[in-house]
Write a protein that holds these residues in place. Sequence first.
Motif, mmCIF file in Angstrom:
data_model
loop_
_atom_site.group_PDB
_atom_site.id
_atom_site.type_symbol
_atom_site.label_atom_id
_atom_site.label_comp_id
_atom_site.label_asym_id
_atom_site.label_seq_id
_atom_site.Cartn_x
_atom_site.Cartn_y
_atom_site.Cartn_z
ATOM 1 N N ALA A 20 4.517 43.556 145.416
ATOM 2 C CA ALA A 20 3.226 42.609 145.283
ATOM 3 C C ALA A 20 2.698 43.522 144.134
ATOM 4 N N LEU A 24 0.225 40.566 142.812
ATOM 5 C CA LEU A 24 -1.181 40.254 143.215
ATOM 6 C C LEU A 24 -2.055 40.896 142.457
ATOM 7 N N GLN A 28 -6.287 42.378 145.719
ATOM 8 C CA GLN A 28 -5.655 41.655 146.605
ATOM 9 C C GLN A 28 -4.501 42.291 147.167
ATOM 10 N N ARG A 29 -3.764 43.144 146.275
ATOM 11 C CA ARG A 29 -2.712 43.887 146.629
ATOM 12 C C ARG A 29 -3.070 45.075 147.761
ATOM 13 N N ASP A 31 -5.634 44.839 149.776
ATOM 14 C CA ASP A 31 -5.916 44.313 151.033
ATOM 15 C C ASP A 31 -5.061 43.806 151.759
ATOM 16 N N PHE A 32 -3.979 43.332 150.910
ATOM 17 C CA PHE A 32 -2.776 42.928 151.521
ATOM 18 C C PHE A 32 -1.864 44.032 152.186
ATOM 19 N N ARG A 35 -3.862 45.115 155.491
ATOM 20 C CA ARG A 35 -3.564 44.338 156.640
ATOM 21 C C ARG A 35 -2.281 44.347 157.259
ATOM 22 N N VAL A 67 5.128 39.029 150.539
ATOM 23 C CA VAL A 67 4.151 38.983 149.477
ATOM 24 C C VAL A 67 4.324 37.383 148.906
ATOM 25 N N GLU A 70 1.814 35.462 151.075
ATOM 26 C CA GLU A 70 0.617 36.031 150.671
ATOM 27 C C GLU A 70 0.251 35.017 149.543
ATOM 28 N N ALA A 114 -9.193 37.664 149.053
ATOM 29 C CA ALA A 114 -8.360 38.040 150.214
ATOM 30 C C ALA A 114 -8.116 36.998 151.158
ATOM 31 N N THR A 115 -7.090 37.056 151.640
ATOM 32 C CA THR A 115 -6.783 35.920 152.962
ATOM 33 C C THR A 115 -7.634 36.624 154.112
ATOM 34 N N PHE A 118 -3.798 37.987 158.626
ATOM 35 C CA PHE A 118 -2.313 38.212 158.203
ATOM 36 C C PHE A 118 -1.644 37.288 159.196
#
Length: 295
Positions: A20, A24, A28-29, A31-32, A35, A67, A70, A114-115, A118
């Motif tokens: 990532a 990202l 974002q990274r 958060d990814f 999660r 990634v 995402e 952020a999404t 997951f």
Amino acid sequence: MIERADQLVLNYVSKAADAAHGVLRADQRLDFVKRLRARIEVERQGSQNAREVSKVLARFGDPVALVERELRRLAEAGATGARTGRDPAPPAGRSGGGDGAPGESGGTGAGPGATLRFPAIVDDRDTPPGVQAYRKIAQERLDRQAGRGLPFAGLRRAAMSGANPMATGGRDARTVVKEHPRDTAAIVILVVAALLVPFDLPLVAIFPVPLVAWAVGVTIVLFSETWNLRDKVVGAGGPVFGHTVGGALIGGLRVGANPGLDAFLTQFYDVSGTMFMIGTAVGVVWLAYRLLGVK
């Protein structure tokens, strides 16, 4: 075993974070990765078994693919936000689901971009047991079809020292050696014990050197937490079975027209060493096969 299982998770998450990087944004990274780790812990269900954890990670797939997924989700969220005239992801606590935990459908607690959740892995645990069973059967069939035309494809993949651990369920040779040094040492000692049989070495007290080496290797095997009882019986008992049963059988056949105890013992001692080596080879191959965990 606990440290090995945790290390597998850390290695996987680290690979995802590395993938990532530069793709990202920093938030974002973060958060990814947060999660992803939370989702892995949910799927892991507190298991400290390295093999089970490897299977869980294998179901998540290639970290690079996660990634990319995402990134697509973020792009879709950005496009949706542009069409509706609002931010693609509301701040924590303002989404419809409240302050949801990482990996759930509510807010993630991260900033914009952020999404919201997951993506679930293929065989999520809320799937009915019957569906999971048929999925497993179908996946095994696909694996067998993929391996057709490539003899021992599973062993070949696992033996690749530079193999992707996710492609082999974390069971490539280099990873196995790093995670199971004592088990690997036991296999090596058993091999050395068999190779020493042809040499006329001095006794250790009253015991032959190959027997002493075999006893050391078997002791490590018996106290291992990696192999089950059947594996230990095959690995430790293979040389004994070859030496006694194999030696007696072959020795009896070689007696031929010269019956008698002396003739039998002569033939037995002539072939028992070779049969010990063959039995050791069978046991070692089985232990190595089970250690690699290939299908």
